[in-house]
Scaffold this active site. Structure first.
Site, PDB file in Angstrom:
ATOM      1  N   SER A   1       0.829  -1.210   0.000  1.00 10.97           N
ATOM      2  CA  SER A   1       0.000   0.000   0.000  1.00 10.97           C
ATOM      3  C   SER A   1       0.858   1.252   0.000  1.00 10.97           C
TER       4      SER A   1
ATOM      5  N   GLY B   1      -5.584  12.004  -1.129  1.00 11.24           N
ATOM      6  CA  GLY B   1      -6.862  12.232  -0.460  1.00 11.24           C
ATOM      7  C   GLY B   1      -8.015  12.353  -1.432  1.00 11.24           C
TER       8      GLY B   1
ATOM      9  N   GLY C   1      -7.799   8.410 -13.161  1.00 12.23           N
ATOM     10  CA  GLY C   1      -6.628   8.015 -13.952  1.00 12.23           C
ATOM     11  C   GLY C   1      -5.521   7.472 -13.056  1.00 12.23           C
TER      12      GLY C   1
ATOM     13  N   ARG D   1      -4.718   0.409  -9.177  1.00 14.66           N
ATOM     14  CA  ARG D   1      -5.498  -0.844  -9.237  1.00 14.66           C
ATOM     15  C   ARG D   1      -4.742  -1.909 -10.028  1.00 14.66           C
TER      16      ARG D   1
ATOM     17  N   LEU E   1      -3.693 -25.153   7.962  1.00 14.00           N
ATOM     18  CA  LEU E   1      -2.791 -25.109   9.122  1.00 14.00           C
ATOM     19  C   LEU E   1      -3.506 -25.400  10.441  1.00 14.00           C
TER      20      LEU E   1
ATOM     21  N   GLU F   1      -9.495   1.277  -3.260  1.00 12.20           N
ATOM     22  CA  GLU F   1      -9.273   1.393  -4.722  1.00 12.20           C
ATOM     23  C   GLU F   1     -10.489   0.914  -5.502  1.00 12.20           C
TER      24      GLU F   1
ATOM     25  N   HIS G   1     -15.246  -4.365  -4.225  1.00  8.25           N
ATOM     26  CA  HIS G   1     -15.530  -5.526  -5.080  1.00  8.25           C
ATOM     27  C   HIS G   1     -16.796  -5.282  -5.912  1.00  8.25           C
TER      28      HIS G   1
HETATM   29  P1  TGC Z   1     -18.177   8.698 -14.408  1.00  4.89           P
HETATM   30  O1  TGC Z   1     -19.317   9.571 -14.850  1.00  4.89           O
HETATM   31  O2  TGC Z   1     -18.136   7.282 -14.843  1.00  4.89           O
HETATM   32  O3  TGC Z   1     -16.811   9.403 -14.839  1.00  4.89           O
HETATM   33  C1  TGC Z   1     -16.525  10.750 -14.505  1.00  4.89           C
HETATM   34  C2  TGC Z   1     -15.448  11.222 -15.459  1.00  4.89           C
HETATM   35  O4  TGC Z   1     -14.249  10.456 -15.277  1.00  4.89           O
HETATM   36  C3  TGC Z   1     -13.911   9.791 -16.506  1.00  4.89           C
HETATM   37  N1  TGC Z   1     -13.350   8.491 -16.125  1.00  4.89           N
HETATM   38  C4  TGC Z   1     -12.061   8.211 -16.171  1.00  4.89           C
HETATM   39  N2  TGC Z   1     -11.011   8.924 -16.596  1.00  4.89           N
HETATM   40  C5  TGC Z   1      -9.789   8.362 -16.491  1.00  4.89           C
HETATM   41  N3  TGC Z   1      -9.599   7.144 -15.990  1.00  4.89           N
HETATM   42  C6  TGC Z   1     -10.631   6.402 -15.547  1.00  4.89           C
HETATM   43  N4  TGC Z   1     -10.425   5.203 -14.998  1.00  4.89           N
HETATM   44  C7  TGC Z   1     -11.942   6.921 -15.638  1.00  4.89           C
HETATM   45  N5  TGC Z   1     -13.167   6.470 -15.278  1.00  4.89           N
HETATM   46  C8  TGC Z   1     -14.027   7.452 -15.590  1.00  4.89           C
HETATM   47  C9  TGC Z   1     -15.200   9.704 -17.266  1.00  4.89           C
HETATM   48  O5  TGC Z   1     -14.961   9.584 -18.636  1.00  4.89           O
HETATM   49  C10 TGC Z   1     -15.822  11.041 -16.921  1.00  4.89           C
HETATM   50  O6  TGC Z   1     -15.156  12.056 -17.649  1.00  4.89           O
HETATM   51  P2  TGC Z   1     -15.917  13.407 -18.067  1.00  4.89           P
HETATM   52  O7  TGC Z   1     -14.916  14.163 -18.876  1.00  4.89           O
HETATM   53  O8  TGC Z   1     -17.127  12.944 -18.853  1.00  4.89           O
HETATM   54  O9  TGC Z   1     -16.295  14.091 -16.793  1.00  4.89           O
HETATM   55  O10 TGC Z   1     -18.073   8.804 -12.827  1.00  4.89           O
HETATM   56  P3  TGC Z   1     -19.070   8.298 -11.702  1.00  4.89           P
HETATM   57  O11 TGC Z   1     -19.284   9.446 -10.773  1.00  4.89           O
HETATM   58  O12 TGC Z   1     -20.269   7.622 -12.288  1.00  4.89           O
HETATM   59  O13 TGC Z   1     -18.178   7.233 -10.919  1.00  4.89           O
HETATM   60  C11 TGC Z   1     -17.761   6.079 -11.523  1.00  4.89           C
HETATM   61  C12 TGC Z   1     -17.155   5.145 -10.476  1.00  4.89           C
HETATM   62  C13 TGC Z   1     -18.167   4.707  -9.448  1.00  4.89           C
HETATM   63  C14 TGC Z   1     -16.647   3.947 -11.230  1.00  4.89           C
HETATM   64  C15 TGC Z   1     -15.989   5.848  -9.749  1.00  4.89           C
HETATM   65  O14 TGC Z   1     -16.465   6.894  -8.988  1.00  4.89           O
HETATM   66  C16 TGC Z   1     -15.200   4.916  -8.887  1.00  4.89           C
HETATM   67  O15 TGC Z   1     -14.292   4.251  -9.381  1.00  4.89           O
HETATM   68  N6  TGC Z   1     -15.503   4.840  -7.563  1.00  4.89           N
HETATM   69  C17 TGC Z   1     -14.689   4.101  -6.610  1.00  4.89           C
HETATM   70  C18 TGC Z   1     -13.912   5.073  -5.767  1.00  4.89           C
HETATM   71  C19 TGC Z   1     -12.526   4.585  -5.485  1.00  4.89           C
HETATM   72  O16 TGC Z   1     -11.989   3.702  -6.120  1.00  4.89           O
HETATM   73  N7  TGC Z   1     -11.885   5.230  -4.537  1.00  4.89           N
HETATM   74  C20 TGC Z   1     -10.534   4.917  -4.243  1.00  4.89           C
HETATM   75  C21 TGC Z   1      -9.940   5.945  -3.315  1.00  4.89           C
HETATM   76  S1  TGC Z   1      -8.177   5.880  -3.244  1.00  4.89           S
HETATM   77  C22 TGC Z   1      -7.836   4.481  -2.420  1.00  4.89           C
HETATM   78  O17 TGC Z   1      -8.650   3.693  -2.087  1.00  4.89           O
HETATM   79  C23 TGC Z   1      -6.419   4.278  -2.135  1.00  4.89           C
HETATM   80  S2  TGC Z   1      -6.045   2.879  -1.225  1.00  4.89           S
HETATM   81  C24 TGC Z   1      -4.405   2.930  -1.491  1.00  4.89           C
HETATM   82  C25 TGC Z   1      -3.636   1.877  -0.879  1.00  4.89           C
HETATM   83  O18 TGC Z   1      -3.453   1.923   0.359  1.00  4.89           O
HETATM   84  O19 TGC Z   1      -3.119   1.009  -1.632  1.00  4.89           O
HETATM   85  P1  FAD Z   2     -19.178   2.865   0.686  1.00  2.67           P
HETATM   86  O1  FAD Z   2     -18.973   3.594  -0.599  1.00  2.67           O
HETATM   87  O2  FAD Z   2     -20.024   3.513   1.717  1.00  2.67           O
HETATM   88  O3  FAD Z   2     -19.756   1.430   0.358  1.00  2.67           O
HETATM   89  C1  FAD Z   2     -20.371   0.612   1.341  1.00  2.67           C
HETATM   90  C2  FAD Z   2     -20.918  -0.635   0.625  1.00  2.67           C
HETATM   91  O4  FAD Z   2     -21.891  -0.227  -0.352  1.00  2.67           O
HETATM   92  C3  FAD Z   2     -19.840  -1.382  -0.138  1.00  2.67           C
HETATM   93  O5  FAD Z   2     -20.076  -2.769  -0.036  1.00  2.67           O
HETATM   94  C4  FAD Z   2     -20.038  -0.938  -1.578  1.00  2.67           C
HETATM   95  O6  FAD Z   2     -19.605  -1.893  -2.523  1.00  2.67           O
HETATM   96  C5  FAD Z   2     -21.549  -0.763  -1.618  1.00  2.67           C
HETATM   97  N1  FAD Z   2     -21.969   0.184  -2.667  1.00  2.67           N
HETATM   98  C6  FAD Z   2     -21.661   1.506  -2.791  1.00  2.67           C
HETATM   99  N2  FAD Z   2     -22.209   2.020  -3.894  1.00  2.67           N
HETATM  100  C7  FAD Z   2     -22.898   1.025  -4.495  1.00  2.67           C
HETATM  101  C8  FAD Z   2     -23.678   0.921  -5.684  1.00  2.67           C
HETATM  102  N3  FAD Z   2     -23.851   1.970  -6.505  1.00  2.67           N
HETATM  103  N4  FAD Z   2     -24.231  -0.268  -5.980  1.00  2.67           N
HETATM  104  C9  FAD Z   2     -24.054  -1.352  -5.170  1.00  2.67           C
HETATM  105  N5  FAD Z   2     -23.336  -1.323  -4.041  1.00  2.67           N
HETATM  106  C10 FAD Z   2     -22.762  -0.152  -3.718  1.00  2.67           C
HETATM  107  N6  FAD Z   2      -9.115   6.387   0.118  1.00  2.67           N
HETATM  108  C11 FAD Z   2      -8.307   7.392  -0.351  1.00  2.67           C
HETATM  109  O7  FAD Z   2      -8.779   8.356  -0.954  1.00  2.67           O
HETATM  110  N7  FAD Z   2      -6.957   7.346  -0.155  1.00  2.67           N
HETATM  111  C12 FAD Z   2      -6.358   6.332   0.509  1.00  2.67           C
HETATM  112  O8  FAD Z   2      -5.129   6.317   0.639  1.00  2.67           O
HETATM  113  C13 FAD Z   2      -7.178   5.279   1.022  1.00  2.67           C
HETATM  114  N8  FAD Z   2      -6.613   4.281   1.770  1.00  2.67           N
HETATM  115  C14 FAD Z   2      -7.431   3.372   2.380  1.00  2.67           C
HETATM  116  C15 FAD Z   2      -6.861   2.447   3.285  1.00  2.67           C
HETATM  117  C16 FAD Z   2      -7.683   1.549   3.937  1.00  2.67           C
HETATM  118  C17 FAD Z   2      -7.081   0.618   4.930  1.00  2.67           C
HETATM  119  C18 FAD Z   2      -9.067   1.484   3.653  1.00  2.67           C
HETATM  120  C19 FAD Z   2      -9.940   0.474   4.312  1.00  2.67           C
HETATM  121  C20 FAD Z   2      -9.628   2.401   2.778  1.00  2.67           C
HETATM  122  C21 FAD Z   2      -8.819   3.360   2.156  1.00  2.67           C
HETATM  123  N9  FAD Z   2      -9.370   4.354   1.304  1.00  2.67           N
HETATM  124  C22 FAD Z   2      -8.573   5.356   0.794  1.00  2.67           C
HETATM  125  C23 FAD Z   2     -10.811   4.457   1.156  1.00  2.67           C
HETATM  126  C24 FAD Z   2     -11.411   3.454   0.166  1.00  2.67           C
HETATM  127  O9  FAD Z   2     -11.116   3.802  -1.141  1.00  2.67           O
HETATM  128  C25 FAD Z   2     -12.931   3.434   0.417  1.00  2.67           C
HETATM  129  O10 FAD Z   2     -13.118   2.788   1.658  1.00  2.67           O
HETATM  130  C26 FAD Z   2     -13.682   2.715  -0.690  1.00  2.67           C
HETATM  131  O11 FAD Z   2     -13.624   3.451  -1.891  1.00  2.67           O
HETATM  132  C27 FAD Z   2     -15.154   2.459  -0.307  1.00  2.67           C
HETATM  133  O12 FAD Z   2     -15.746   3.577   0.245  1.00  2.67           O
HETATM  134  P2  FAD Z   2     -16.556   3.444   1.641  1.00  2.67           P
HETATM  135  O13 FAD Z   2     -15.681   2.749   2.613  1.00  2.67           O
HETATM  136  O14 FAD Z   2     -17.043   4.805   1.976  1.00  2.67           O
HETATM  137  O15 FAD Z   2     -17.756   2.489   1.325  1.00  2.67           O
END
Ligand code: TGC
Ligand code: FAD
Length: 392
Positions: free
Chosen positions: A98, A137, A245, A251, A346, A371, A374
Site C-alpha cells: 500500500s 486524499g 486516472g 489498481r 494449518l 481502490e 468488489h
Molecule cells: P463517471 O461519470 O463514470 O466518470 C466521470 C469522469 O471520469 C472519466 N473516467 C475516467 N477517466 C480516467 N480514468 C478512468 N479510470 C476513468 N473512469 C471514468 C469519465 O470519462 C468522466 O469524464 P468526463 O470528462 O465525462 O467528466 O463517474 P461516476 O461518478 O459515475 O463514478 C464512476 C465510479 C463509481 C466507477 C468511480 O467513482 C469509482 O471508481 N468509484 C470508486 C472510488 C474509489 O476507487 N476510490 C478509491 C480511493 S483511493 C484508495 O482507495 C487508495 S487505497 C491505497 C492503498 O493503500 O493502496
Molecule cells: P461505501 O462507498 O459507503 O460502500 C459501502 C458498501 O456499499 C460497499 O459494499 C459498496 O460496494 C456498496 N456500494 C456503494 N455504492 C454502491 C452501488 N452503486 N451499488 C451497489 N453497491 C454499492 N481512500 C483514499 O482516498 N486514499 C487512501 O489512501 C485510502 N486508503 C485506504 C486504506 C484503507 C485501509 C481502507 C480500508 C480504505 C482506504 N481508502 C482510501 C478508502 C477506500 O477507497 C474506500 O473505503 C472505498 O472506496 C469504499 O468507500 P466506503 O468505505 O465509503 O464504502
C-alpha cells in the site's frame, strides 16, 4: 515468526515470458522482502505500526515510481516490472505494498502526469528516494464509492487558494510530507492540489483500532482554512477523470500485488501440509487437502496469466479501465479465498502470528474494499459489457 522459506510457484513456466530485466527486478525485490520485511513485519502488524526503517529499502528496489522516468528519479521500468515489484512486496505484506502503491501511483503519477515542470522537479526526485513521503486524499466521510459528490473545496483568494474539508481512510497520512488532495473549485470542478505538512490549518490524525492493514498507517486529512499557494495546483487535468486516472495505475498494481499474498499463503500451506502428520501420514496425502492445494495453484496460475497479459496491454497503452477493474477484482478475490483455505490447512496454527496467513487474510479485507470495492469493480465490468451504467 518462523524463518521465511518462501518458494514462488510458477506452474505454467511464466518465467519464460519475462525478460532478463523483469527477472532481475523481481529477484531483487524478492530478496529484499525476505531479508528486510518478513523478519519484522509480524511484530509491526501486532503493534499496529508502519515500519519506517523499510522506506530506504523500498526506494532502493525501485518501488517508489518504478515506471516514472529516470530523469525525475524514477526507475524507468516497464509496467510488468512495476507489477512484479508489487507482487513481491505484497508477498511480504499488503500494508507495505500500500505504501508503495500510494507513493508511486497516487502521488508521483499525478505529479508526473498532471503537474508542471517545476512541480515535477521539486517533488518527484525526493519522492523517489523516500525523502518525501506522500498520500492521496480522495475518500471523504460521506463520499467513498461516489467521490464525485465530494464536499472538500477551495476558493480563489487572489494570491492563494483557501482549502476546506476533510478526507478519511488515507493511507500514509499520519507521516506523509505531502498530500495530493482532490477538491472542488467554486464551479464545482474537481482539481488536484499539493498540500504540504506544516501548512497552517492542515492536520492528519491517525485512525486506530484497525484489524486489517495494521502495518500501514491510515488517517484523516483535515483542512481548516488552509492557504495553498497557487503554484501547488496540478494544472494538467481536472474533473473526476484526473483522480480516476491515478486509480487505474494503482489498481493495476494491486492486481499483481494480490498474487503475491496468495502465493505466500499457498506456499506456506503446501509446506505445512507436507510436514504435518495426522493419522500416521502427511495431511498433504489426504484428498481433501490436495483439493484445497490444487485449486489454489490453479487460481494463482490463472491470476498470473491475467496480470501478465494486462501488463502487456498496459505497456502498449491499451489497457482499459474496465480490464484493470476485472483484474483487480478477480485477483483480490482469488487471494482472499486462498488465504481463507490456506488458514484451514494449518488448523489451529493458522490463527497465530507464527505464520503469515492470518495477517494476509485480514489485510486482504482492506484490499478488497479500497481502490474501488468488489461491488464497484463488478459494476464497472457490467457497465462496460452492457452499455448501461448502474451507478446512476
Ligand atoms: P463517471 O461519470 O463514470 O466518470 C466521470 C469522469 O471520469 C472519466 N473516467 C475516467 N477517466 C480516467 N480514468 C478512468 N479510470 C476513468 N473512469 C471514468 C469519465 O470519462 C468522466 O469524464 P468526463 O470528462 O465525462 O467528466 O463517474 P461516476 O461518478 O459515475 O463514478 C464512476 C465510479 C463509481 C466507477 C468511480 O467513482 C469509482 O471508481 N468509484 C470508486 C472510488 C474509489 O476507487 N476510490 C478509491 C480511493 S483511493 C484508495 O482507495 C487508495 S487505497 C491505497 C492503498 O493503500 O493502496
Ligand atoms: P461505501 O462507498 O459507503 O460502500 C459501502 C458498501 O456499499 C460497499 O459494499 C459498496 O460496494 C456498496 N456500494 C456503494 N455504492 C454502491 C452501488 N452503486 N451499488 C451497489 N453497491 C454499492 N481512500 C483514499 O482516498 N486514499 C487512501 O489512501 C485510502 N486508503 C485506504 C486504506 C484503507 C485501509 C481502507 C480500508 C480504505 C482506504 N481508502 C482510501 C478508502 C477506500 O477507497 C474506500 O473505503 C472505498 O472506496 C469504499 O468507500 P466506503 O468505505 O465509503 O464504502
Amino acid at each position: 515468526m518462523r524463518p521465511d522459506l518462501f518458494e514462488a510457484p510458477d506452474y505454467f513456466n511464466l518465467d519464460e515470458l519475462l525478460s532478463e530485466e523483469h527477472k532481475l527486478v523481481r529477484d531483487a525485490a524478492r530478496q529484499w522482502v525476505k531479508r528486510d520485511v518478513t523478519p519484522i513485519i509480524e511484530e509491526f502488524a501486532q503493534k499496529a505500526e508502519f515500519p519506517q526503517q523499510i522506506i530506504g529499502g523500498l526506494a532502493e528496489i525501485g518501488a517508489f515510481g518504478p515506471y516514472i522516468p529516470v530523469e525525475y528519479g524514477g526507475a524507468g521500468l516497464d509496467q510488468i516490472s512495476y507489477g512484479l515489484i508489487m507482487q513481491e512486496i505484497e508477498r511480504g505484506d499488503s500494508g507495505v505494498r500500500s505504501t508503495a502503491s500510494v507513493q508511486s501511483s497516487l502521488v508521483m503519477y499525478p505529479i508526473f502526469a498532471y503537474g508542471t515542470e517545476e512541480q515535477k522537479q521539486k517533488y518527484l526526485p525526493k519522492l523517489a528516494t523516500g525523502e518525501y513521503m506522500g498520500c492521496f486524499g480522495l475518500t471523504e466521510p460521506d463520499h467513498g464509492s461516489n467521490p464525485s459528490g465530494m464536499a472538500t473545496n477551495f476558493k480563489d483568494k487572489g494570491d492563494h487558494f483557501l482549502l476546506n474539508g476533510a478526507k478519511l481512510w488515507i493511507s500514509n497520512s499520519p507521516f506523509a510530507d505531502i498530500a495530493v488532495v482532490w477538491a472542488k473549485n467554486e464551479e464545482g470542478r474537481i482539481h488536484g492540489l499539493i498540500v504540504e505538512r506544516g501548512m497552517e490549518g492542515f492536520s492528519t490524525p491517525e485512525t486506530h483500532n484497525k484489524w486489517s492493514l495494521r502495518a500501514s498507517a491510515t488517517g484523516e486529512l483535515i483542512f481548516d482554512n488552509v492557504r495553498v499557494p497557487k503554484e501547488n495546483l496540478l494544472p494538467g487535468k481536472n474533473g473526476l477523470g484526473a483522480p480516476l486516472g491515478c486509480l487505474d495505475s494503482a489498481r493495476y498494481g494491486i492486481a499483481w500485488g494480490a498474487i503475491g499474498a496468495a502465493m505466500d499463503c499457498y506456499d506456506t500451506a503446501l509446506r505445512y501440509a507436507r510436514e504435518r502428520i495426522q493419522f500416521g501420514k502427511p495431511i498433504a496425502a489426504t484428498q481433501l487437502q490436495q483439493k484445497k492445494l490444487a485449486e489454489m495453484i490453479t487460481e494463482i496460475t490463472k491470476a498470473q496469466l491475467l496480470a501478465f497479459r494486462l501488463g502487456q496491454l498496459k505497456n502498449e497503452g491499451r489497457a482499459t479501465t474496465a480490464q484493470i477493474s476485472m483484474a483487480k477484482r478477480n485477483n483480490v478475490e482469488m487471494a482472499i479465498k486462498i488465504a481463507r483455505e490456506a488458514r484451514q490447512v494449518l488448523g489451529a496454527m493458522g490463527i497465530t502470528g507464527e505464520y503469515s496467513i492470518m495477517r494476509h487474510m485480514m489485510n486482504l479485507e482492506s484490499v478488497i474494499t479500497y481502490e474501488g470495492t468488489h461491488d464497484i469493480h463488478l459494476l464497472i465490468t457490467g457497465a462496460d459489457i452492457t452499455g448501461h451504467n448502474a451507478f446512476k
